[in-house]
Enzyme design. Structure first.
Site, PDB file in Angstrom:
ATOM      1  CG  ASP A   1       1.142  -6.996   0.923  1.00 41.65           C
ATOM      2  OD1 ASP A   1       0.110  -7.257   0.270  1.00 41.65           O
ATOM      3  OD2 ASP A   1       1.604  -7.753   1.789  1.00 41.65           O
TER       4      ASP A   1
ATOM      5  CE1 TYR B   1       0.531 -12.748   8.600  1.00 47.60           C
ATOM      6  CE2 TYR B   1      -0.590 -13.322   6.559  1.00 47.60           C
ATOM      7  CZ  TYR B   1       0.167 -13.690   7.665  1.00 47.60           C
ATOM      8  OH  TYR B   1       0.558 -14.999   7.820  1.00 47.60           O
TER       9      TYR B   1
END
Length: 383
Positions: free
Chosen positions: A49, A132
């Site tokens: 990420d 998320y």
């Protein structure tokens, strides 16, 4: 910045009018999310990420009353878009101070109670990484403690599953719908400067004393401390059985009691990868194989899984750097702390996930001669 998001520079504590350094630079250097599902839908799903996406690019604007409460100072952030043009993220960083309950208290049988309330300074930012959300909070306390907290929320990845069966690598969360198990590994890059740049990391663990003449009841508790002198020794794992922590010590600076000043890394959210070391997911992110790595500070060593982890085959970061086995004693050290969330999915996480919270602490250990909050005045109305 575009890759790490919020970065904290030159953190210190003002002690009796003197600003004492604690850390030079604090940030998140990587976030690895392997999905632990061998089915065709998910076996290739391992996200970087930070290295692939960039927390700065995915930072969202904060709203007063929703994301933050109280008297707030906001900071905008400027990153570039896909054309290289500047893009401003409004209210990217929130800075505020808040009440945190009791700081210290004692009730004396003759003089009555003495109570001080705590306040803490909070720096936060939120990012949306596809499905998320990660909510990051750095909290600074009056007693010198520093807490880093991450809250994960958002919507889980799901897949179809036939009626009447249980998925082998996940949890049923709805009709014919399952959420695969997965892990969130966050790598915090902690460039420490405890009362100066020349520091040594010491592994500290608690052990029971040997029963003997001096301790016939086996009550003694021994603190065993081991200086980490090379990068090989600096590769460490958390051990719950001995309550292992790590102290960043400045051997050349002594407190009023004659012992070296230090800050202690108190681990939280640490867990093993539980993955075959030959797995392609692990080969690309060997950093997740240990809780702590310690290296000498180098400006060009920023990314623990390599400069460009996109479609990488092997981790070209920490494993290659530490293979040199350089000295890390009494020098400018960087701690790479690996923590996160071992997410065994639940029906209660669906359809939107309540926050799952993990944190770690940096706590003064002999950095002060005594409780540094004795000068906190009583709250209005006290006594």
């Amino acid at each position: 910045n575009h890759r790490e998001g919020l970065v904290l520079h030159t953190v210190g504590f003002r002690d009796a009018g003197r600003l004492r350094p604690v850390a030079h630079r604090l940030s998140f250097a990587e976030m690895v999310v392997p999905y632990r599902d061998a089915t065709p839908d998910h076996y290739r799903r391992t996200a970087f990420d930070i290295g692939e996406w960039g927390l700065g690019f995915m930072t969202t604007s904060l709203e007063l009353g929703c994301d933050c409460l109280g008297e707030i100072t906001y900071l905008d952030a400027v990153v570039h878009d896909s054309r290289g043009e500047p893009r401003t993220i409004r209210n990217a960083i929130c800075i505020h101070e808040e009440d945190h309950g009791i700081l210290w208290k004692h009730v004396d049988e003759k003089t009555g109670p003495e109570v001080r309330r705590a306040r803490r300074l909070v720096l936060s930012f939120h990012v949306t990484v596809a499905n998320y959300e990660y909510l990051v909070y750095w909290r600074f306390y009056q007693d010198g403690n520093i807490e880093c907290e991450v809250r994960a929320t958002g919507i889980m990845v799901t897949s179809h599953f036939p009626d009447g069966r249980q998925p082998p690598y996940g949890t049923l969360v709805d009709q014919r719908t399952y959420a695969p198990f997965h892990q969130h590994f966050i790598v915090a890059r902690l460039d420490m400067d405890v009362d100066g740049p020349n520091n040594t990391v010491v592994a500290s663990q608690s052990e029971p004393a040997t029963v003997g003449v001096d301790d016939p009841y086996g009550l003694g508790l021994i603190l065993r401390e081991t200086p980490l002198r090379t990068e090989a020794e600096g590769i460490q794992d958390y051990d719950w059985n001995v309550q292992r922590t790590w102290k960043v010590v400045n051997p050349s600076v002594r407190n009023g009691l004659g012992t070296p000043v230090a800050y202690k890394l108190v681990p939280g959210g640490a867990f093993p990868p539980l993955i075959d070391r030959a797995s392609p997911a692990f080969q690309r992110a060997e950093v997740i194989g240990h809780t702590l790595w310690v290296t000498p500070q180098r400006d060009d060593e920023r990314w623990p899984c390599g400069d460009f982890p996109v479609q990488s085959e092997h981790d070209t970061g920490l494993p290659m750097w530490t293979a040199q086995n350089r000295p890390i004693e009494n020098t400018d050290v960087v701690l790479w702390y690996v923590f996160g969330i071992h997410h065994i999915t639940r029906p209660e996480d669906w359809p939107v996930m309540p926050v799952d919270t993990v944190s770690f602490w940096l706590k003064p250990f002999g950095f002060f001669d005594r409780n540094p909050t004795l000068d906190v005045p009583p709250s209005p109305g006290h006594g």
